[in-house]
Design a protein around this motif. Structure first.
Motif, short mmCIF file in Angstrom:
data_model
loop_
_atom_site.label_atom_id
_atom_site.label_comp_id
_atom_site.label_asym_id
_atom_site.label_seq_id
_atom_site.Cartn_x
_atom_site.Cartn_y
_atom_site.Cartn_z
N THR A 182 0.87 -1.18 0.00
CA THR A 182 0.00 0.00 0.00
C THR A 182 0.91 1.23 0.00
OG1 THR A 182 -0.07 0.31 2.39
CG2 THR A 182 -1.62 -1.29 1.48
N GLY A 183 0.32 2.40 0.27
CA GLY A 183 1.12 3.61 0.24
C GLY A 183 2.09 3.74 1.39
N THR A 184 2.03 2.84 2.36
CA THR A 184 2.92 2.97 3.53
C THR A 184 4.24 2.20 3.36
OG1 THR A 184 1.67 1.18 4.59
CG2 THR A 184 1.09 3.44 5.21
N MET A 206 -1.82 -1.20 -3.76
CA MET A 206 -3.26 -0.97 -3.65
C MET A 206 -3.51 0.54 -3.52
SD MET A 206 -5.59 -2.49 -0.58
CE MET A 206 -6.99 -1.50 -0.07
N THR A 207 -2.96 1.29 -4.47
CA THR A 207 -3.11 2.75 -4.52
C THR A 207 -3.05 3.16 -5.97
OG1 THR A 207 -0.71 3.09 -4.44
CG2 THR A 207 -1.84 3.13 -2.34
N VAL A 208 -3.59 4.32 -6.27
CA VAL A 208 -3.38 4.85 -7.62
C VAL A 208 -2.08 5.64 -7.67
CG1 VAL A 208 -4.85 6.92 -7.35
CG2 VAL A 208 -4.46 5.96 -9.61
N GLY A 209 -1.83 6.43 -6.60
CA GLY A 209 -0.58 7.18 -6.51
C GLY A 209 0.55 6.19 -6.27
N HIS A 210 1.72 6.45 -6.89
CA HIS A 210 2.81 5.48 -6.72
C HIS A 210 4.13 6.17 -6.42
CE1 HIS A 210 3.70 6.42 -10.94
NE2 HIS A 210 2.40 6.32 -11.13
N ALA A 226 -4.39 15.09 -2.86
CA ALA A 226 -3.38 14.42 -3.69
C ALA A 226 -2.28 13.82 -2.81
CB ALA A 226 -2.83 15.40 -4.71
N ARG A 227 -1.25 14.59 -2.53
CA ARG A 227 -0.19 14.18 -1.61
C ARG A 227 0.25 15.41 -0.83
NH1 ARG A 227 -1.83 9.86 -2.31
NH2 ARG A 227 -0.79 7.99 -3.13
N GLY A 228 0.59 15.19 0.44
CA GLY A 228 0.93 16.31 1.32
C GLY A 228 2.09 17.15 0.83
N PRO A 281 -7.85 12.17 7.91
CA PRO A 281 -6.69 11.27 7.88
C PRO A 281 -6.57 10.41 6.61
CG PRO A 281 -8.37 10.37 9.31
CD PRO A 281 -8.93 11.66 8.78
N HIS A 282 -6.32 11.02 5.48
CA HIS A 282 -6.08 10.32 4.21
C HIS A 282 -7.15 9.24 3.95
CE1 HIS A 282 -2.67 9.24 1.17
NE2 HIS A 282 -3.87 9.03 0.65
N ILE A 283 -8.38 9.70 3.82
CA ILE A 283 -9.50 8.75 3.67
C ILE A 283 -10.31 8.98 2.39
CG2 ILE A 283 -9.79 8.17 6.12
CD1 ILE A 283 -11.99 10.36 6.27
N ALA A 284 -9.75 9.68 1.43
CA ALA A 284 -10.55 10.02 0.25
C ALA A 284 -11.07 8.78 -0.50
CB ALA A 284 -9.77 10.93 -0.70
N SER A 285 -10.32 7.69 -0.49
CA SER A 285 -10.80 6.49 -1.19
C SER A 285 -11.47 5.49 -0.24
CB SER A 285 -9.63 5.79 -1.91
OG SER A 285 -8.74 5.21 -0.96
N ALA A 286 -11.70 5.92 1.00
CA ALA A 286 -12.12 4.95 2.03
C ALA A 286 -13.64 4.73 2.08
CB ALA A 286 -11.60 5.38 3.40
N THR A 345 -15.07 0.46 -2.46
CA THR A 345 -13.90 0.92 -3.21
C THR A 345 -12.62 0.28 -2.71
OG1 THR A 345 -14.90 2.94 -3.99
CG2 THR A 345 -12.52 2.99 -3.74
N ARG A 346 -12.47 0.17 -1.38
CA ARG A 346 -11.26 -0.47 -0.87
C ARG A 346 -11.21 -1.95 -1.27
NH1 ARG A 346 -8.76 2.84 3.15
NH2 ARG A 346 -8.40 4.76 1.99
N HIS A 347 -12.39 -2.62 -1.32
CA HIS A 347 -12.41 -4.01 -1.81
C HIS A 347 -11.97 -4.05 -3.27
CE1 HIS A 347 -14.13 -6.67 1.32
NE2 HIS A 347 -14.61 -5.53 1.80
C1 8YV Z 1 -4.82 5.16 -0.50
C2 8YV Z 1 -4.38 6.99 -2.19
O1 8YV Z 1 -5.84 4.68 0.27
O2 8YV Z 1 -4.67 5.47 -3.98
C3 8YV Z 1 -4.03 6.41 -3.52
O3 8YV Z 1 -3.08 6.92 -4.15
O4 8YV Z 1 -3.87 7.98 -1.82
C4 8YV Z 1 -5.38 6.30 -1.34
O5 8YV Z 1 -6.40 5.82 -2.13
C5 8YV Z 1 -3.67 5.56 0.37
O6 8YV Z 1 -2.54 5.83 -0.41
C6 8YV Z 1 -3.32 4.51 1.41
O7 8YV Z 1 -2.59 3.45 0.87
#
Ligand code: 8YV
Length: 327
Positions: A53-55, A75-79, A239-241, A286-291, A295-297
């Protein structure tokens, strides 16, 4: 036949774990906190794939220490947490999860815009704290949303979904700035006008940041950019901080050089800049835009589909560096 070994670096939905377990020998990290860098490196030894994930930071040094790794599926769109060039150089496939989170993320972006412009969080805090005593004509008066100017920086899938909400849901005038201009028919369908960055900043009633993070985008909203905005404007970041200079933003908000901000992402998250925490005119989430659960599934399923395809010789649905295929 032995199954390839895969690290699942964060908790994931049960059906996705079952799908992965049918193909791979899984090493799962189910803890609530992400693995530290050393632990991540150790757990990736002998692994052909990683579900991240993004972490999880996947950099050149880590890749050099994990020679068996063939696919990293996030599991993110941002990479921006993955060094794509280093992966490509080593023949490691990277996949992300576009499309499945577009509408959900745009919904949240709009919700954050509304909450910020209409001072919802401030009002809720005041009410809970017993501060609601009476009525006055300008009590918690915020900024207009309908009919105002929505300015979008970054006009990819999520930017376009925001434009549709603004234009057709709220009758907003939509302007945007992007590295490349959209085709004329797409602009016409969205009712969006391309402008230079300066005009975007000057004209914005509500400026929404939805551009991908890169070295070039780092602090691209800083003191000089904030100084160009209207004192009545709101700034929204989903987007990103690192795109925003948070100290400069806190100063602008404190001095009311812009009216308010709504932030779902932070430069050092999960740490939040104390200067922002101290201000009333900023909504912090707290970074929940896709939550949402659906959608998370969908994101987890797509990341798993990518990993299964990548390591079984099939074509992954959403590769970022398809030039490394076949693995
Ligand atoms: C993620 C996001 O939930 O997809 C992305 O790029 O920022 C969010 O949808 C977040 O990165 C946690 O992994």
């Amino acid at each position: 036949m032995t199954k390839p070994k895969v690290l699942v670096a964060r908790r994931a939905p049960a059906e996705v774990l079952a799908q992965l377990a049918a193909h791979f020998e899984l090493d799962r990290h189910d803890g609530e906190s992400p693995l530290g860098a050393d632990e991540l490196r150790a757990r990736l030894q002998g692994k052909a794939g990683a579900f991240v994930t993004g972490t999880e930071r996947i950099g050149a040094e880590l890749l050099a220490a994990c020679p068996d790794l063939k696919a990293v599926c996030t599991m993110t769109v941002g990479h921006n947490h993955i060094d794509l060039a280093a992966c490509t150089a080593r023949g490691v496939l990277v996949t992300n999860t576009p499309d499945v989170l577009t509408e959900t993320t745009a919904d949240f972006g709009f919700a954050l815009l509304m909450a910020t412009a209409r001072r919802m969080a401030e009002g809720e805090r005041l009410l809970r704290d017993g501060g609601w005593k009476s009525w006055s004509w300008d009590f918690l008066a915020g900024a207009e949303v309908h009919g105002s100017t929505l300015a979008i920086l970054g006009m990819g899938r999520i930017g376009q979904a925001l434009a549709r909400r603004g234009r057709f849901g709220f009758g907003m005038r939509v302007i945007y700035h992007n590295r490349s201009r959209l085709p004329a028919d797409t602009e016409a369908a969205l009712g969006a006008r391309y402008v230079g960055k300066d005009e975007l900043l000057r004209e914005a009633d509500h400026l929404v940041l939805v551009l991908p993070y890169s070295a070039e985008a780092h602090h691209c909203i800083a003191a000089a950019e904030l100084a160009r905005m209207k004192p009545t404007a709101t700034l929204i970041n989903i987007a990103r901080g690192g795109i925003v200079d948070e100290d400069a933003l806190a100063a602008a908000l404190r001095e009311r050089r812009i009216a308010a901000a709504g932030l779902d992402v932070f430069e050092g998250e999960p740490r939040v800049n104390p200067a922002l925490l101290a201000l009333p005119n900023v909504v912090l989430t707290p970074h929940i835009a896709s939550a949402t659960l659906p959608t998370r599934h969908a994101m987890a399923r797509l990341a798993a589909d990518n990993l299964v395809a990548a390591l079984t010789g099939a074509t992954p649905p959403t590769p970022l560096n398809p030039e490394v295929l076949p693995l």
